[in-house]
Design a protein around this motif. Structure first.
Motif, short mmCIF file in Angstrom:
data_model
loop_
_atom_site.label_atom_id
_atom_site.label_comp_id
_atom_site.label_asym_id
_atom_site.label_seq_id
_atom_site.Cartn_x
_atom_site.Cartn_y
_atom_site.Cartn_z
N LYS A 599 0.86 -1.18 0.00
CA LYS A 599 0.00 0.00 0.00
C LYS A 599 0.90 1.23 0.00
O LYS A 599 1.85 1.33 0.78
N GLY A 600 0.63 2.18 -0.88
CA GLY A 600 1.47 3.37 -1.00
C GLY A 600 0.67 4.65 -0.93
O GLY A 600 -0.55 4.66 -1.14
N TYR A 601 1.37 5.74 -0.64
CA TYR A 601 0.74 7.05 -0.53
C TYR A 601 1.64 8.09 -1.17
O TYR A 601 2.78 8.29 -0.73
N PHE A 602 1.15 8.74 -2.24
CA PHE A 602 1.90 9.79 -2.90
C PHE A 602 1.58 11.13 -2.23
O PHE A 602 0.44 11.60 -2.27
N VAL A 603 2.60 11.71 -1.60
CA VAL A 603 2.39 12.97 -0.88
C VAL A 603 2.02 14.09 -1.83
O VAL A 603 1.25 14.99 -1.49
N SER A 604 2.53 14.05 -3.06
CA SER A 604 2.32 15.15 -4.01
C SER A 604 0.85 15.38 -4.33
O SER A 604 0.39 16.52 -4.41
N ASP A 605 0.08 14.30 -4.53
CA ASP A 605 -1.33 14.46 -4.87
C ASP A 605 -2.27 13.78 -3.88
O ASP A 605 -3.48 13.78 -4.08
N GLY A 606 -1.72 13.19 -2.82
CA GLY A 606 -2.56 12.57 -1.81
C GLY A 606 -3.23 11.28 -2.25
O GLY A 606 -4.19 10.84 -1.61
N GLN A 607 -2.75 10.66 -3.31
CA GLN A 607 -3.39 9.46 -3.84
C GLN A 607 -2.85 8.20 -3.16
O GLN A 607 -1.66 8.04 -2.95
N ILE A 608 -3.78 7.30 -2.81
CA ILE A 608 -3.42 6.01 -2.23
C ILE A 608 -3.43 4.98 -3.36
O ILE A 608 -4.37 4.89 -4.13
#
Length: 795
Positions: A599-608
């Motif tokens: 499971k990942g979380y992109f800080v740039s766009d808040g997408q999981i």
């Protein structure tokens, strides 16, 4: 000449002298008789006048006595009754104990104190005695304790003390002594406590200290010592306290430290130059109460078994290089990668102080920290932590200090956190990426001295009043209450760097919020607002009832084809490493034949997202990656998992790295719903008949699209419950195209020699060398239906 026998005396002299000699002999015998017949009369006289004279010499050297202790040292009292003096009495009287600590004396300790031959304990701690340590103490052969802590003594530790074979305790800390640690201390075989902290010692730690068999307390901190800790020190099996902090020591701690020193309870090695990892064997010293490892150069991770130290009260390891390093890069199958902060710390039920600041920790703050109900201070600033602040920290009802500043935390500030009335010293959340408004509950922290939420992305209005019914000055007050607590102390608040915050009391110093909203609120009357709200709620309710049915029916008839401008993008290895918290094991949501799914979380766009990382050491992994890319690049359907990005690069060690990024499915796989597992955190999940039927229809739509509506028909080849994922609305999505096959339009078949499937789901003809076809998927679909409606596995 013998005077004890009169006849002998007479025989030795001529008759003319007999009368004179006889007289003196008689007088001597009479005197001896009187001494022996009246012992009670002479017992009241001190047996050793030197004790009294030594004390008077000590009194003469005291120049300052603010508490007037010496007033009792007068001739009207026997010296054994003087304040701070203890004697033992019998046929003879001996002075054995001097306890004059904490009296603010100033002066010097005279050499005459060495005349107290029967002295056992000398306690002069916490005064202002100057001069040197009397070397004549060597004559006090019965001395067991010399406590001169916290004075102004100068010079070196006298070598004459080496003859005190009965000496058990030697506290000399906080003085102005100098020189080196005397190697002869190793000759004091009875010594159990040695404290020589902060006395300006230089040089190295002598290995001779390792020869003191019963030494349990060794404190040599805050000096100018250099070198390493001699290995002989680790032979002191009785050692329960080792303090070498604030020196210039270097080297590593032995890997088997906890085995060598099993009785160790206090370990202080802060402010040195120690390197290497923290020994995993510390957990073998199961009685640990305090561990200080701050401000060194330790690397690696925190031992995962630290949670077994059930008596640990203080654990502080800040100011090192602990956390994700090159040695903690991507690992597979043989050992799952670990997060940099072990969740086992949450098992330390007696922990009161936790310091993890100024390191290289990444990943998320473990929610298990909410179990630390005795925690008073928690420092985690200046790391690289991601994710939300765990609301479970609100369970730490004794927390007075919380510092999470200078990380990469996001999300909102949990109300559970700012409801901790125990927060009385500091709450520091500065320099993160927190969003949302500042919870109004923060105004109830009336004892909080410092609040710092600066350099975040907070927005909204800080209210000037607290609405509702609350306790106020011992009464229950309804309506608007003034904001109190931390907001009363403007100097203790820092909220700069949040450009979207406004309002609050004037002390806060924020700009006023726009008044348009408040004017509009006054303009609209309740008679207009309430009916509008009721009508709107009715309409929304009707839409909510019928919209899902219409949407599902319509969406199932619509296939979403891939357009030329809707292609997936490439992402870097560094982005995926950060999104998955360093490929943390707590983010593993699936394990397949060729690697892990995180499971990942992109800080740039808040997408999981879901990140599928291929283990390229596994045979066929690269071929699976290419097959899945080829299968998914030109297909798009609402019942197929959506690919968002791909990564074909090298990691930080120069190894090949391949990964695919998919849309995250919050409800997991169909496998988890059909065969749920009960654990401590989750209750078993079940599917009703309608849900099972809808999932079966969704999978059928996906297969129909792959077989009949793609430009080139595709056979999935591995249809099973674990490859059917469910989104928030329980809509099914078919995933894992790692062994999918393109079917030629003319023959509609392909050779299956290299086909791999899952036992129990794969078509029987594949095992006999048959060709891949759409019929194989239909067979697997039939097995899937049987498993869904019977609840039994095919094997």
């Amino acid at each position: 000449m013998r005077l004890g026998n009169g006849l002998d005396c007479i025989a030795q002299f001529p008759p003319s002298e007999w009368s004179s000699r006889l007289f003196w002999s008689f007088l001597l015998h009479a005197t001896l008789f009187l001494c022996l017949s009246q012992p009670s009369r002479f017992a009241t006289v001190p047996a050793d006048e030197t004790d009294r004279l030594a004390l008077l010499a000590f009194e003469d050297r005291i120049t300052k006595d603010p508490l007037n202790v010496m007033s009792s040292w007068n001739h009207s009292l026997h010296f054994c009754e003087w304040r701070g003096i203890t004697c033992i009495s019998g046929n003879l009287t001996f002075l054995t104990v001097i306890t004059l600590g904490d009296n603010s004396f100033r002066g010097e300790i005279p050499q005459e104190i060495g005349r107290l031959f029967r002295l056992r304990l000398l306690d002069l701690r916490s005064n202002s005695f100057g001069g040197e340590i009397p070397s004549n103490l060597t004559y006090c052969s019965d001395l067991q304790v010399i406590d001169l802590n916290v004075n102004e003594l100068v010079g070196e530790i006298p070598v004459q003390l080496s003859s005190l074979s009965k000496l058990r305790q030697l506290p000399l800390s906080v003085n102005h002594l100098f020189g080196r640690i005397p190697p002869w201390l190793g000759n004091l075989s009875s010594l159990t406590r040695l404290s020589i902290r902060r006395i300006n010692l230089q040089g190295t730690i002598p290995a001779d200290l390792g020869r003191i068999p019963n030494l349990g307390f060794l404190q040599i901190a805050e000096n100018n010592l250099s070198g390493t800790i001699p290995s002989a020190i680790y032979n002191l099996s009785e050692l329960f306290m080792l303090s070498v902090s604030a020196n210039q020591l270097h080297g590593t701690l032995p890997p088997d430290l906890g085995l060598l020193l099993p009785n160790l309870q206090y370990l202080y090695v802060s402010i040195n130059w120690f390197t290497g990892p923290i020994p995993v064997s510390l957990a073998n010293a199961s009685f640990f109460q305090e561990i200080y490892l701050t401000n060194n150069d330790f690397t690696g991770g925190v031992p995962m078994n630290v949670g077994t130290l059930r008596y640990l009260r203080i654990f502080t390891i800040g100011g090192n290089r602990l956390g994700t390093g090159e040695e903690d890069e991507l690992k597979f199958i043989d050992s799952l990668p670990n997060c940099t902060i072990p969740i086992s710390i949450g098992k330390l039920q007696k922990l009161q102080f936790l310091g993890l600041s100024v390191n290289r920790f990444s990943g998320r703050i473990p929610s298990s920290f909410g179990n630390l109900t005795e925690l008073n201070e928690f420092y985690l600033q200046e790391n690289s932590l991601l994710g939300n602040i765990p609301p479970s920290l609100g369970n730490c009802q004794k927390l007075t200090v919380l510092n999470l500043s200078q990380n990469n935390l996001n999300g909102t500030i949990p109300k559970q956190l700012v409801s901790l009335t125990s927060l009385s010293i500091s709450l520091n959340l500065a320099r993160n990426s927190l969003i949302g408004s500042l919870p109004v509950e923060v105004g109830s922290l009336k004892n909080l001295e410092e609040l710092d939420v600066s350099e975040n992305k907070l927005s909204g209005e800080i209210p000037e009043t607290l609405s509702g019914s609350r306790a106020w000055n011992g009464c229950t007050w309804k309506g608007q209450l003034p904001v109190q607590g931390v907001f009363e102390n403007a100097s203790g608040i820092s909220i700069i760097g949040n450009s979207k915050l406004c309002g609050g009391i004037p002390k806060v110093g924020l700009p006023k919020c726009l008044v348009l909203r408040s004017k509009l609120r006054r303009f609209l009357s309740l008679k207009v607002i309430i009916p509008v709200i009721i009508v709107a709620m009715c309409l929304i309710s009707l839409l909510l009832c019928f919209a899902p049915l219409l949407w599902r029916r319509k969406s199932r008839q619509k296939h979403l084809q891939t357009s030329s401008e809707d292609q997936y993008k490439n992402v870097s290895y560094a982005e995926l490493l950060k999104a998955t918290d360093g490929f943390c094991s707590h983010n593993v949501i699936g394990i397949g034949s060729y690697g892990f799914v995180y499971k990942g979380y992109f800080v740039s766009d808040g997408q999981i997202v879901a990140v599928k990382v291929l283990n390229l050491q596994q045979q066929g992994a690269s071929r699976s990656f290419l097959a899945e890319c080829e299968a998914l690049r030109n297909v798009r359907h609402r019942n197929l998992v959506k690919i968002l990005a791909s990564c074909s690069s090298i990691d930080f060690k120069g190894n090949d790295f391949k990964a695919l990024v998919f849309e995250y499915m919050p409800n997991g796989s169909l496998e988890e719903w059909l065969h749920p597992k009960v654990d401590e955190e989750h209750q078993p999940r079940t599917l009703n008949l309608i849900q099972r039927l809808n999932i079966a229809i969704d999978v059928a739509y996906a297969l129909d699209y792959l077989h009949h509506h793609c430009q080139t028909p595709i056979s999935h080849c591995d249809l099973k419950p674990s490859n059917v994922l469910l989104d928030n609305d329980m809509v099914a999505h078919v995933s894992d195209f790692g062994i999918a096959r393109f079917l030629c339009n003319s023959t509609n078949k392909t050779n299956s020699i290299a086909v791999k499937g899952s036992i129990g789901y794969v078509a029987p003809e594949y095992g006999m060398g048959g060709n891949v076809s759409t019929a194989g998927d239909v067979y697997s679909y039939g097995i899937l239906l049987l498993e869904m409606f019977t609840g039994k596995r095919p094997t």
